[in-house]
Design a protein around this motif. Sequence first.
Motif, short mmCIF file in Angstrom:
data_model
loop_
_atom_site.label_atom_id
_atom_site.label_comp_id
_atom_site.label_asym_id
_atom_site.label_seq_id
_atom_site.Cartn_x
_atom_site.Cartn_y
_atom_site.Cartn_z
N GLN A 60 49.41 -57.37 -19.22
CA GLN A 60 48.35 -56.90 -20.08
C GLN A 60 47.72 -58.25 -21.00
OE1 GLN A 60 50.88 -54.25 -22.79
NE2 GLN A 60 50.43 -52.34 -21.39
N GLU B 14 38.82 -52.66 -22.52
CA GLU B 14 39.90 -52.00 -22.03
C GLU B 14 39.92 -50.26 -22.20
OE1 GLU B 14 42.80 -53.55 -24.75
OE2 GLU B 14 42.64 -55.42 -23.91
N ARG B 15 39.07 -49.75 -23.23
CA ARG B 15 38.78 -48.41 -23.21
C ARG B 15 37.69 -48.06 -22.51
NH1 ARG B 15 40.59 -48.34 -29.49
NH2 ARG B 15 42.72 -48.63 -29.44
N GLN C 183 45.42 -59.62 -18.57
CA GLN C 183 44.17 -58.60 -18.61
C GLN C 183 43.26 -58.68 -19.77
OE1 GLN C 183 45.07 -54.49 -18.52
NE2 GLN C 183 43.37 -53.99 -16.86
N PHE C 184 43.99 -58.72 -21.05
CA PHE C 184 43.17 -59.07 -22.27
C PHE C 184 42.43 -60.43 -22.21
CE2 PHE C 184 42.82 -60.76 -26.55
CZ PHE C 184 42.23 -59.70 -27.17
N THR D 87 36.53 -56.49 -26.88
CA THR D 87 37.56 -56.46 -25.87
C THR D 87 38.29 -55.27 -25.81
OG1 THR D 87 37.82 -59.05 -26.12
CG2 THR D 87 39.44 -57.96 -25.14
N VAL D 88 38.72 -54.96 -27.12
CA VAL D 88 39.28 -53.47 -26.58
C VAL D 88 38.10 -52.46 -26.31
CG1 VAL D 88 40.14 -51.65 -28.51
CG2 VAL D 88 40.75 -53.98 -28.64
N HIS E 80 39.41 -59.87 -20.30
CA HIS E 80 38.40 -59.17 -20.90
C HIS E 80 37.77 -60.12 -21.81
CE1 HIS E 80 40.32 -55.23 -19.73
NE2 HIS E 80 39.60 -55.65 -18.65
#
Length: 97
Positions: free
Chosen positions: A26, A78-79, A29-30, A74-75, A33
């Motif tokens: 994670q 992810e979404r 991945q963050f 960034t969030v 992004h």
Amino acid sequence: MPLTKILPLLICLTASASAAAESAFQSLQFEQHKQQVMTELKKVCHQPKGMTDTAWANSILSSEDNQRHVREATVAIERNNTQNYWDAIGKVECPEM
């Protein structure tokens, strides 16, 4: 008897290793992004020639508001929320160079 004592220990170790691996993935991945967001910002806020990517990113992220907007973008990635992504990118203020 020893097997019954070792088995729960092995289960706990396996579960904690799995959680640590997910956490590391994670984090990776963050970061990917975040790099995508910074690449997009290069199109909006032009990086001066001779300035390193790190120095440029630091100048963008020197503002708390920009830090928040980059995090929001960034969030949104992810979404898979394209609208929030572009809204957050649009809120980032380019540093004066």
